[in-house]
Design a protein around this motif. Structure first.
Motif, short mmCIF file in Angstrom:
data_model
loop_
_atom_site.label_atom_id
_atom_site.label_comp_id
_atom_site.label_asym_id
_atom_site.label_seq_id
_atom_site.Cartn_x
_atom_site.Cartn_y
_atom_site.Cartn_z
N HIS A 40 0.65 -1.18 0.08
CA HIS A 40 0.02 0.04 0.09
C HIS A 40 0.88 1.22 -0.02
N PHE A 41 0.22 2.39 -0.50
CA PHE A 41 0.81 3.70 -0.45
C PHE A 41 0.04 4.48 0.44
N PHE A 42 0.50 5.45 1.16
CA PHE A 42 -0.27 6.48 1.88
C PHE A 42 -0.13 7.67 1.42
N ILE A 43 -0.69 8.62 1.00
CA ILE A 43 -0.60 9.84 0.47
C ILE A 43 -1.12 10.99 1.38
N ASP A 44 -0.34 11.82 1.91
CA ASP A 44 -0.84 12.90 2.78
C ASP A 44 -1.03 14.19 1.83
N LEU A 45 -2.27 14.57 1.56
CA LEU A 45 -2.50 15.62 0.70
C LEU A 45 -3.09 16.98 1.38
N SER A 46 -2.49 17.99 1.48
CA SER A 46 -3.26 19.12 2.27
C SER A 46 -2.98 20.44 1.38
N ARG A 47 -3.91 21.21 1.60
CA ARG A 47 -3.76 22.62 0.78
C ARG A 47 -2.72 23.44 1.44
N LYS A 48 -1.99 23.91 0.72
CA LYS A 48 -0.58 24.95 1.08
C LYS A 48 -1.42 26.00 2.09
N GLU A 49 -0.78 26.51 3.16
CA GLU A 49 -1.40 27.84 3.89
C GLU A 49 -1.24 28.77 2.88
N SER A 50 -2.03 29.78 2.90
CA SER A 50 -2.25 30.79 2.08
C SER A 50 -2.57 32.17 3.03
N ARG A 51 -1.98 33.31 2.65
CA ARG A 51 -2.58 34.58 3.30
C ARG A 51 -3.91 35.02 2.94
N ASP A 52 -4.17 34.98 1.64
CA ASP A 52 -5.28 35.42 0.98
C ASP A 52 -6.05 34.15 0.43
N PRO A 53 -6.75 33.32 1.26
CA PRO A 53 -7.64 32.10 0.83
C PRO A 53 -8.67 32.78 -0.34
N LEU A 65 -4.73 9.73 1.51
CA LEU A 65 -5.34 8.82 0.71
C LEU A 65 -4.34 7.32 0.87
N VAL A 66 -5.29 6.37 0.51
CA VAL A 66 -4.66 4.97 0.70
C VAL A 66 -4.95 4.42 -0.60
N ALA A 67 -3.72 3.86 -1.08
CA ALA A 67 -3.82 3.00 -2.29
C ALA A 67 -3.13 1.92 -2.31
N LYS A 68 -3.59 0.86 -2.92
CA LYS A 68 -2.89 -0.35 -3.15
C LYS A 68 -1.63 -0.14 -3.98
N ALA A 69 -0.53 -0.63 -3.80
CA ALA A 69 0.79 -0.36 -4.44
C ALA A 69 0.52 -0.80 -5.90
N VAL A 70 0.81 0.21 -6.73
CA VAL A 70 0.85 0.00 -8.09
C VAL A 70 2.04 0.50 -8.67
N PRO A 71 2.19 0.28 -9.91
CA PRO A 71 3.52 0.76 -10.89
C PRO A 71 3.38 1.98 -10.47
N LEU A 72 4.55 2.80 -10.42
CA LEU A 72 4.77 4.26 -10.32
C LEU A 72 5.13 4.71 -11.99
N PRO A 73 4.71 5.78 -12.19
CA PRO A 73 4.14 7.11 -11.59
C PRO A 73 2.54 6.43 -11.49
N MET A 74 2.01 6.99 -10.23
CA MET A 74 0.66 6.76 -9.75
C MET A 74 -0.31 7.88 -10.10
N ALA A 75 -1.46 7.71 -10.67
CA ALA A 75 -2.34 8.81 -11.18
C ALA A 75 -3.25 9.36 -9.79
N VAL A 76 -3.40 10.35 -9.22
CA VAL A 76 -4.09 10.47 -8.19
C VAL A 76 -5.28 11.53 -8.89
N ARG A 77 -6.57 11.22 -8.83
CA ARG A 77 -7.59 12.04 -9.49
C ARG A 77 -8.79 12.34 -8.56
N GLY A 78 -9.32 13.46 -8.53
CA GLY A 78 -10.35 13.74 -7.60
C GLY A 78 -10.74 15.10 -7.64
#
Length: 158
Positions: A40-53, A65-78
């Motif tokens: 498995h791969f765990f991906i921690d994705l968060s919005r970068k802090e911005s002064r002017d959101p 995100l938790v994904a079963k291990a796949v050949p890289l590069p892995m696509a992240v869509r959402g």
């Protein structure tokens, strides 16, 4: 210490490519042993802090995100967690699922920043077509209330 118990190396050299308004591809370096063991791969994705959101975008909710291990590069869509023209931070972990259901995980990689792209013309056209199609099907506001007498509303408020 068996091979299954040996610690996983920390993912390194994270690269983000093929970034669109709602997807990206991610790749990183792993040892050949870890590549063979990872389940498995765990991906921690968060919005970068911005002064002017942008107050019109959805509130930032860090996404794991938790994904079963796949050949890289892995696509992240959402489109539900990626917004156009937005800066994000991403880090990854690799993991091996143990027979007891727990995970043996690597340390988190270094954080990498990237920015999603703007809407593509195809996306904009789809949104416009959808809006035009639904505009003719909208019900008048009065249809939502069966009883429009003022007495009804006064009764419902009390």
């Amino acid at each position: 210490m068996t091979e299954m118990d040996a610690p996983l190396s920390t993912p390194c050299n994270i690269q983000i490519c093929e970034v669109t308004c709602d997807s990206f591809r991610i790749i990183w370096d792993m040892t050949p042993e870890d590549t063979a063991r990872a389940t498995h791969f765990f991906i921690d994705l968060s919005r970068k802090e911005s002064r002017d959101p942008n107050r019109f975008k959805h509130r930032d909710v860090p996404t794991k995100l938790v994904a079963k291990a796949v050949p890289l590069p892995m696509a992240v869509r959402g489109h539900w967690f990626l917004s156009p023209r937005t800066e994000y931070c991403v880090a990854v972990q690799t993991a091996v699922r143990q027979p007891d259901g727990d995970y043996l995980v690597s340390e988190w990689s270094q954080v990498v920043e990237f920015c999603t792209g703007d809407y593509a013309m195809e996306h904009l056209q789809q949104l416009l077509d959808k809006a035009k199609g639904s505009a003719g099907r909208l019900l008048k506001f009065s249809v939502f209330y069966r009883n429009q007498q003022p007495d009804y509303f006064d009764y419902a408020r009390s």
